[in-house]
Design an enzyme around this catalytic site. Structure first.
Site, PDB file in Angstrom:
ATOM      1  N   CYS A   1      -0.426  -3.113   0.882  1.00 15.43           N
ATOM      2  CA  CYS A   1      -0.834  -3.751   2.233  1.00 15.43           C
ATOM      3  C   CYS A   1      -2.571  -3.155   2.621  1.00 15.43           C
ATOM      4  O   CYS A   1      -3.128  -3.996   2.830  1.00 15.43           O
ATOM      5  CB  CYS A   1      -0.028  -3.633   3.290  1.00 15.43           C
ATOM      6  SG  CYS A   1       0.444  -1.799   3.454  1.00 15.43           S
TER       7      CYS A   1
ATOM      8  N   HIS B   1       1.310   0.513   7.912  1.00 17.62           N
ATOM      9  CA  HIS B   1       1.373  -0.948   7.439  1.00 17.62           C
ATOM     10  C   HIS B   1       0.187  -1.553   7.968  1.00 17.62           C
ATOM     11  O   HIS B   1      -0.304  -1.217   8.865  1.00 17.62           O
ATOM     12  CB  HIS B   1       2.515  -1.759   7.915  1.00 17.62           C
ATOM     13  CG  HIS B   1       2.665  -3.107   7.313  1.00 17.62           C
ATOM     14  ND1 HIS B   1       2.514  -3.259   5.850  1.00 17.62           N
ATOM     15  CD2 HIS B   1       2.797  -4.214   7.806  1.00 17.62           C
ATOM     16  CE1 HIS B   1       2.505  -4.560   5.602  1.00 17.62           C
ATOM     17  NE2 HIS B   1       2.624  -5.100   6.988  1.00 17.62           N
TER      18      HIS B   1
ATOM     19  N   HIS C   1      -1.145 -10.290   6.717  1.00 16.08           N
ATOM     20  CA  HIS C   1      -0.990  -9.207   6.021  1.00 16.08           C
ATOM     21  C   HIS C   1      -0.138  -9.126   4.770  1.00 16.08           C
ATOM     22  O   HIS C   1       0.613  -9.972   4.669  1.00 16.08           O
ATOM     23  CB  HIS C   1      -0.277  -7.918   6.889  1.00 16.08           C
ATOM     24  CG  HIS C   1       1.047  -8.364   7.600  1.00 16.08           C
ATOM     25  ND1 HIS C   1       2.239  -7.788   7.534  1.00 16.08           N
ATOM     26  CD2 HIS C   1       1.355  -9.551   8.371  1.00 16.08           C
ATOM     27  CE1 HIS C   1       3.190  -8.332   8.296  1.00 16.08           C
ATOM     28  NE2 HIS C   1       2.577  -9.415   8.686  1.00 16.08           N
TER      29      HIS C   1
END
Ligand SMILES: [Zn+2]
Length: 260
Positions: free
Chosen positions: A157, A30, A42
């Site tokens: 992401c 991530h 994010h």
């Protein structure tokens, strides 16, 4: 921070850094932009999201890079209870979700790039100054967290973090986004096809390197295809022209985000 490791300590992270953390036993990472004060901006997939993957080979390599089921956090409070895909701000602990902290590297040589066993850790593309990354990340918070629909292959992401750092945005014609983890999966797949056809491991590895290098955002940007550059100055100028930041953003990235 070692030469071949991107792992860093919390004391080393600086505002404007692109950081990431591995999830689910290194299956995927991530990504986000550290903005200082223990906070990270994010791009996450919203709860109850429809499945955008359509049974492609990518399913086997990449899974959703968001964690909509964070436990309640005293710092982030209810910020994670959202519907829909959003750029959000979280504390570093929530972002890391128990994982280690890694720094994504920019402007690496092609030798260093290929030496990395997996994608999604570095790029050939140079980054803009940290202020620019902070501006772009905050611009999307201003848009109520809007960065289009989360898509595991074309808008995830890592794409968001790379865009914040470089201003590079993949246009609608791109087959995949700019994220290295997806492109590496694609390269492995392409190399496997070549290998299957030629039967030569050398040819397979050569094809893998070629596809991975040419699919890196740094290289595609150099070739001037599939990627547009969004300078911070352009965002600022557009904010003055439009009443709505969302309209300003659409005027830049409309072809991609309207799905044209
Ligand atoms: Zn938190």
């Amino acid at each position: 921070m070692g030469l071949f490791s991107n792992k860093i300590s919390r004391q080393e992270v600086k505002p404007g850094d692109h950081i990431y953390s591995w999830r689910t036993a290194y299956a995927y990472a991530h990504h986000g932009i550290y903005v200082g004060d223990g906070k990270v901006i994010h791009f996450t997939r919203g709860g109850g999201h429809r499945q955008t993957e359509t049974g492609t080979f990518l399913d086997k390599f990449v899974v959703s890079s968001s964690s909509p089921n964070y436990p309640p956090c005293p710092i982030c409070k209810d910020k994670h209870s959202f519907n829909g895909d959003k750029v959000i701000t979280s504390c570093l602990d929530c972002f890391l979700a128990g994982g280690n902290l890694y720094l994504f590297k920019y402007d690496v040589s092609w030798v260093a790039f290929l030496a990395k066993p997996r994608g999604g850790t570095c790029t050939l593309a140079p980054s803009d100054p940290p202020e620019d990354a902070l501006f772009r990340a905050n611009f999307h918070l201003l848009l109520d967290g809007w960065f289009g629909d989360y898509h595991v292959a074309v808008n995830n992401c890592e794409d968001f973090a790379i865009y914040c750092k470089t201003g590079l945005l993949v246009c609608h014609k791109a087959r995949f986004g700019i994220s290295g983890q997806v492109n590496t999966a694609a390269s492995v797949y392409s190399a496997a096809l070549v290998l299957g056809l030629s039967g030569l491991p050398v040819a397979g590895f050569g094809a893998y390197c070629f596809v991975r290098l040419t699919s890196d955002v740094g290289m595609t940007a150099k070739l001037g295809v599939e990627v547009i550059k969004v300078p911070v100055e352009r965002l600022i100028a557009l904010l003055k022209l439009y009443d709505s930041p969302r309209e300003a953003w659409l005027s830049i990235a409309g072809s991609k985000f309207r799905g044209e």
